[in-house]
Write an enzyme that holds these catalytic residues in place. Structure first.
Site, mmCIF file in Angstrom:
data_model
loop_
_atom_site.group_PDB
_atom_site.id
_atom_site.type_symbol
_atom_site.label_atom_id
_atom_site.label_comp_id
_atom_site.label_asym_id
_atom_site.label_seq_id
_atom_site.Cartn_x
_atom_site.Cartn_y
_atom_site.Cartn_z
ATOM 1 N N CYS A 126 0.898 -1.153 0.000
ATOM 2 C CA CYS A 126 0.000 0.000 0.000
ATOM 3 C C CYS A 126 0.929 1.194 0.000
ATOM 4 O O CYS A 126 1.573 1.474 1.001
ATOM 5 C CB CYS A 126 -0.910 0.026 1.231
ATOM 6 S SG CYS A 126 -1.866 1.558 1.285
ATOM 7 N N CYS A 129 -0.435 4.062 2.609
ATOM 8 C CA CYS A 129 -0.432 3.874 4.064
ATOM 9 C C CYS A 129 -0.160 2.416 4.410
ATOM 10 O O CYS A 129 0.961 1.952 4.262
ATOM 11 C CB CYS A 129 -1.725 4.380 4.677
ATOM 12 S SG CYS A 129 -3.235 3.892 3.815
ATOM 13 N N SER A 130 -1.159 1.682 4.827
ATOM 14 C CA SER A 130 -0.901 0.309 5.272
ATOM 15 C C SER A 130 -2.075 -0.622 4.983
ATOM 16 O O SER A 130 -2.313 -1.558 5.731
ATOM 17 C CB SER A 130 -0.588 0.307 6.759
ATOM 18 O OG SER A 130 -1.683 0.858 7.469
ATOM 19 N N CYS A 131 -2.831 -0.365 3.890
ATOM 20 C CA CYS A 131 -3.958 -1.230 3.555
ATOM 21 C C CYS A 131 -3.443 -2.640 3.306
ATOM 22 O O CYS A 131 -2.414 -2.835 2.659
ATOM 23 C CB CYS A 131 -4.683 -0.702 2.314
ATOM 24 S SG CYS A 131 -5.361 0.943 2.581
HETATM 25 FE FE FE Z 1 -3.291 1.920 3.009
#
Ligand code: FE
Length: 221
Positions: A126, A129-131
């Site tokens: 991602c 961010c951190s998906c």
């Molecule tokens: Fe994300």
């Protein structure tokens, strides 16, 4: 920026700093308590509860549910796909529906399963961010959220994979998939040679988190 330290009104320490030696340096400040983002999260949480959008119980239940999510769930999905061609077909056509068959909910996000072959290797990221497919794999590892991984795996996936100990022949095309709030990816690794006749449990055991993110490949040994 305004400080969020509730004790910020008193920066004059009222205790004695001269305990036996002279401080020639500034006192070392140890950051304790919540950081900026943590305070923001708490503030939003309190507002949502206050406005009746969610309850504290909802939050507790969600946290409890997330604690039940581990890469073992993803490994079961992969092993099932390896031994059941019809399930694999459904998984590749509609990942969300296929994992739901196994009792794994995707919530508001769609699951897209990308299949590795001898010609193509997939890796997920991602960039923003951190998906991550959290309901299938649990929480992402720290490196997945790092700026280093997020920026580099897009431009030099081969070099990044090499750092994870995964060296792929130059004939293999690397595809990086950028996840987002609506779309989460899961890598379906290639079933390694030497696993013919293995039970589903044996197969589950060799499918690691990193294999499903695409920075590693499962090994029969
Ligand atoms: Fe994300």
């Amino acid at each position: 920026m305004a400080t969020t330290d509730p004790d910020a009104h008193d920066h004059h320490h009222d205790h004695d700093h001269n305990h036996g030696h002279n401080h020639s340096h500034d006192p070392i400040e140890v950051a304790e308590g919540a950081g900026e983002y943590e305070i923001m999260v708490h503030a939003i949480k309190e507002l949502l509860i206050e406005k009746g959008v969610i309850t504290g119980e909802d939050i507790r239940k969600t946290l409890e549910f997330m604690d039940t999510r581990t890469p073992a769930l993803g490994a079961k999905v992969v092993a099932r796909a390896w031994i059941d061609p019809e399930f694999k077909k459904r998984l590749l056509i509609n990942g969300t529906a296929a994992v739901a068959e196994m009792g794994i909910p995707m919530g508001d996000a769609e699951l897209i399963v990308v299949e590795n072959s001898k010609d193509v290797h997939n890796v997920i990221v991602c960039t923003l961010c951190s998906c991550y497919p959290r309901t299938v794999l649990g929480l992402p590892p720290d490196w997945y959220k790092s700026r280093n991984y997020r920026s580099r795996v897009v431009v030099e996936p081969r070099a990044v994979l090499k750092e994870f100990g995964t060296e792929l022949p130059n004939s293999v095309t690397l595809r990086t998939h950028d996840s987002n709030a609506d779309m989460r990816y899961l890598v379906l690794p290639e079933r390694p040679a030497g696993t013919e006749g293995w039970s589903e449990e044996q197969l589950v055991a060799i499918v690691t988190r990193d294999c499903m993110v695409g920075v590693a490949v499962p090994k029969a040994a």
